[in-house]
Design a protein around this motif. Structure first.
Motif, PDB file in Angstrom:
ATOM      1  N   LEU A  43      40.268  33.585  28.686  1.00 14.85           N
ATOM      2  CA  LEU A  43      40.458  34.042  30.061  1.00 14.85           C
ATOM      3  C   LEU A  43      41.231  35.353  30.096  1.00 14.85           C
ATOM      4  O   LEU A  43      40.904  36.261  30.874  1.00 14.85           O
ATOM      5  N   TRP A  44      42.256  35.461  29.273  1.00  9.92           N
ATOM      6  CA  TRP A  44      43.026  36.706  29.174  1.00  9.92           C
ATOM      7  C   TRP A  44      42.111  37.860  28.773  1.00  9.92           C
ATOM      8  O   TRP A  44      42.132  38.931  29.385  1.00  9.92           O
ATOM      9  N   ASP A  45      41.285  37.649  27.759  1.00 11.85           N
ATOM     10  CA  ASP A  45      40.385  38.700  27.279  1.00 11.85           C
ATOM     11  C   ASP A  45      39.367  39.081  28.351  1.00 11.85           C
ATOM     12  O   ASP A  45      39.067  40.273  28.535  1.00 11.85           O
ATOM     13  N   TRP A  46      38.853  38.073  29.067  1.00 12.76           N
ATOM     14  CA  TRP A  46      37.875  38.335  30.142  1.00 12.76           C
ATOM     15  C   TRP A  46      38.507  39.136  31.281  1.00 12.76           C
ATOM     16  O   TRP A  46      37.924  40.111  31.765  1.00 12.76           O
ATOM     17  N   GLN A  47      39.705  38.729  31.686  1.00 14.78           N
ATOM     18  CA  GLN A  47      40.375  39.435  32.770  1.00 14.78           C
ATOM     19  C   GLN A  47      40.730  40.864  32.351  1.00 14.78           C
ATOM     20  O   GLN A  47      40.665  41.793  33.163  1.00 14.78           O
ATOM     21  N   TRP A  48      41.102  41.040  31.089  1.00 15.90           N
ATOM     22  CA  TRP A  48      41.408  42.373  30.570  1.00 15.90           C
ATOM     23  C   TRP A  48      40.196  43.292  30.729  1.00 15.90           C
ATOM     24  O   TRP A  48      40.326  44.436  31.193  1.00 15.90           O
ATOM     25  N   GLN A  49      39.014  42.806  30.361  1.00 16.65           N
ATOM     26  CA  GLN A  49      37.809  43.607  30.479  1.00 16.65           C
ATOM     27  C   GLN A  49      37.455  43.878  31.941  1.00 16.65           C
ATOM     28  O   GLN A  49      36.976  44.972  32.280  1.00 16.65           O
ATOM     29  N   GLU A  50      37.697  42.892  32.813  1.00 13.43           N
ATOM     30  CA  GLU A  50      37.432  43.077  34.235  1.00 13.43           C
ATOM     31  C   GLU A  50      38.286  44.209  34.800  1.00 13.43           C
ATOM     32  O   GLU A  50      37.805  45.062  35.554  1.00 13.43           O
ATOM     33  N   VAL A  51      39.568  44.227  34.445  1.00 10.97           N
ATOM     34  CA  VAL A  51      40.474  45.267  34.943  1.00 10.97           C
ATOM     35  C   VAL A  51      40.113  46.621  34.337  1.00 10.97           C
ATOM     36  O   VAL A  51      40.131  47.647  35.026  1.00 10.97           O
ATOM     37  N   ARG A  52      39.777  46.627  33.047  1.00  9.74           N
ATOM     38  CA  ARG A  52      39.398  47.886  32.409  1.00  9.74           C
ATOM     39  C   ARG A  52      38.176  48.503  33.085  1.00  9.74           C
ATOM     40  O   ARG A  52      38.122  49.715  33.312  1.00  9.74           O
ATOM     41  N   GLU A  56      49.201  49.664  31.770  1.00 12.87           N
ATOM     42  CA  GLU A  56      48.896  49.334  33.155  1.00 12.87           C
ATOM     43  C   GLU A  56      47.936  48.142  33.239  1.00 12.87           C
ATOM     44  O   GLU A  56      48.071  47.288  34.125  1.00 12.87           O
ATOM     45  N   ILE A  57      46.973  48.088  32.331  1.00 10.72           N
ATOM     46  CA  ILE A  57      46.068  46.940  32.296  1.00 10.72           C
ATOM     47  C   ILE A  57      46.849  45.669  32.000  1.00 10.72           C
ATOM     48  O   ILE A  57      46.665  44.642  32.652  1.00 10.72           O
ATOM     49  N   TYR A  58      47.758  45.750  31.038  1.00 12.10           N
ATOM     50  CA  TYR A  58      48.575  44.581  30.674  1.00 12.10           C
ATOM     51  C   TYR A  58      49.362  44.070  31.878  1.00 12.10           C
ATOM     52  O   TYR A  58      49.376  42.853  32.150  1.00 12.10           O
ATOM     53  N   GLU A  59      50.002  44.959  32.607  1.00  8.86           N
ATOM     54  CA  GLU A  59      50.813  44.543  33.753  1.00  8.86           C
ATOM     55  C   GLU A  59      49.947  43.927  34.844  1.00  8.86           C
ATOM     56  O   GLU A  59      50.360  42.966  35.499  1.00  8.86           O
ATOM     57  N   LYS A  60      48.744  44.468  35.019  1.00 13.38           N
ATOM     58  CA  LYS A  60      47.833  43.915  36.028  1.00 13.38           C
ATOM     59  C   LYS A  60      47.352  42.529  35.622  1.00 13.38           C
ATOM     60  O   LYS A  60      47.345  41.589  36.424  1.00 13.38           O
ATOM     61  N   VAL A  61      46.951  42.397  34.365  1.00 15.73           N
ATOM     62  CA  VAL A  61      46.411  41.127  33.891  1.00 15.73           C
ATOM     63  C   VAL A  61      47.469  40.035  33.920  1.00 15.73           C
ATOM     64  O   VAL A  61      47.203  38.918  34.378  1.00 15.73           O
ATOM     65  N   ARG A  62      48.676  40.334  33.471  1.00 15.92           N
ATOM     66  CA  ARG A  62      49.714  39.299  33.410  1.00 15.92           C
ATOM     67  C   ARG A  62      50.176  38.860  34.800  1.00 15.92           C
ATOM     68  O   ARG A  62      50.819  37.827  34.948  1.00 15.92           O
ATOM     69  N   HIS A  63      49.829  39.654  35.806  1.00 17.50           N
ATOM     70  CA  HIS A  63      50.119  39.283  37.191  1.00 17.50           C
ATOM     71  C   HIS A  63      49.275  38.089  37.625  1.00 17.50           C
ATOM     72  O   HIS A  63      49.679  37.309  38.485  1.00 17.50           O
ATOM     73  N   PHE A  64      48.090  37.946  36.989  1.00 19.15           N
ATOM     74  CA  PHE A  64      47.148  36.908  37.398  1.00 19.15           C
ATOM     75  C   PHE A  64      46.861  35.868  36.314  1.00 19.15           C
ATOM     76  O   PHE A  64      46.375  34.782  36.633  1.00 19.15           O
ATOM     77  N   VAL A  65      47.121  36.196  35.055  1.00 14.85           N
ATOM     78  CA  VAL A  65      46.840  35.260  33.960  1.00 14.85           C
ATOM     79  C   VAL A  65      48.066  35.183  33.060  1.00 14.85           C
ATOM     80  O   VAL A  65      48.609  36.212  32.653  1.00 14.85           O
ATOM     81  N   ALA A  66      48.505  33.958  32.760  1.00 14.41           N
ATOM     82  CA  ALA A  66      49.621  33.789  31.829  1.00 14.41           C
ATOM     83  C   ALA A  66      49.196  34.264  30.442  1.00 14.41           C
ATOM     84  O   ALA A  66      48.102  33.925  29.971  1.00 14.41           O
ATOM     85  N   GLU A  67      50.058  35.040  29.804  1.00 14.21           N
ATOM     86  CA  GLU A  67      49.731  35.555  28.477  1.00 14.21           C
ATOM     87  C   GLU A  67      49.636  34.401  27.486  1.00 14.21           C
ATOM     88  O   GLU A  67      50.506  33.539  27.438  1.00 14.21           O
ATOM     89  N   SER A  87      37.095  47.872  36.239  1.00 15.43           N
ATOM     90  CA  SER A  87      37.340  48.216  37.637  1.00 15.43           C
ATOM     91  C   SER A  87      38.328  49.365  37.802  1.00 15.43           C
ATOM     92  O   SER A  87      38.331  50.054  38.828  1.00 15.43           O
ATOM     93  N   SER A  88      39.171  49.589  36.794  1.00 18.50           N
ATOM     94  CA  SER A  88      40.183  50.654  36.850  1.00 18.50           C
ATOM     95  C   SER A  88      40.170  51.442  35.541  1.00 18.50           C
ATOM     96  O   SER A  88      41.102  51.349  34.725  1.00 18.50           O
TER      97      SER A  88
END
Length: 226
Positions: A92-101, A111-122, A103-104
């Motif tokens: 899920l972390w890897d999927w969300q990382w790609q989604e943010v990359r 910045e991607i890390y901070e966005k992802v950790r806002h929604f997915v626990a590391e 979209s932004s």
């Protein structure tokens, strides 16, 4: 159930350092009822390791059933995610990382890390610091209307990476029916004994370290359920 405004919540900075004393409650497989529907979203997405079988700790399931009983009679709950093994957390972390990359694309890795950790626990393999879903005490859910089977509008989609997923967003930016629907869900779940993750209207926990911190307790009930 009284429909009260959702209070402003602040994410506790120390909950991740709290210890736990494993209580030994088993994982229990959820089954559907007329007012409790199951939709394992990550299995449907094909995330690595995700199972269509949905499980919660027995104490958390008892409280989820209590939450269903507290809802207005015309409503039910759709469970979207529950116990999540480490493999699925990483996927899920890897999927969300790609989604943010995607979209932004202008974001740096930081910045991607901070966005992802806002929604997915590391993802964390440390057995003394299990992520909430890995304990079997966290549940993601939404509401549906029994008459039509349709989900109630909550203002954002599940897992949508926007500011409006903050649970009390529509208390500060009122817009019906989003405001009242979130109040119904929050009210039933908290009255049943859960606590909410402030950044996600759909995420609630019982027995976890975040739950213990929010309740002013020094020790949580659940460690890793793996």
């Amino acid at each position: 159930m009284q429909l009260n405004p959702i209070p402003t919540q602040t994410e506790l900075s120390h909950w991740g350092e709290l210890p736990f004393t494993e209580c030994g409650e088993p994982l229990v497989t959820l089954t559907e009822t007329p007012r409790l529907r199951l939709r394992p979203v990550y299995a449907a997405l094909g995330l690595r390791g995700a199972s269509p079988t949905m499980q919660l700790r027995s104490g958390a399931l008892t409280r989820l059933e209590r939450a269903v009983s507290l809802l207005p009679e015309a409503l039910g709950i759709i469970v979207l995610d529950v116990f999540r093994p480490l493999e699925v957390q990483q996927a899920l972390w890897d999927w969300q990382w790609q989604e943010v990359r995607q979209s932004s694309p202008h974001f740096t890795d930081t910045e991607i890390y901070e966005k992802v950790r806002h929604f997915v626990a590391e993802p964390n393999a440390d057995p003394t610091k299990p992520t909430p879903h890995r304990t079997g005490g966290a549940v993601d859910l939404t509401l549906f209307a029994l008459a039509t089977g349709e989900e109630l509008p909550m203002g954002t989609a599940f897992d949508e990476a926007t500011d409006a997923t903050v649970t009390d967003w529509f208390e500060r930016h009122p817009k019906l029916p989003f405001t009242s629907n979130r109040r119904i869900l929050y009210g039933a779940m908290t009255e049943a004994g859960f606590v909410n993750y402030p950044n996600e209207w759909w995420h609630f926990e019982f027995g976890t370290r975040r739950w213990a911190g929010c309740r002013g307790m020094e020790v949580a009930l659940y460690g890793s359920a793996e």
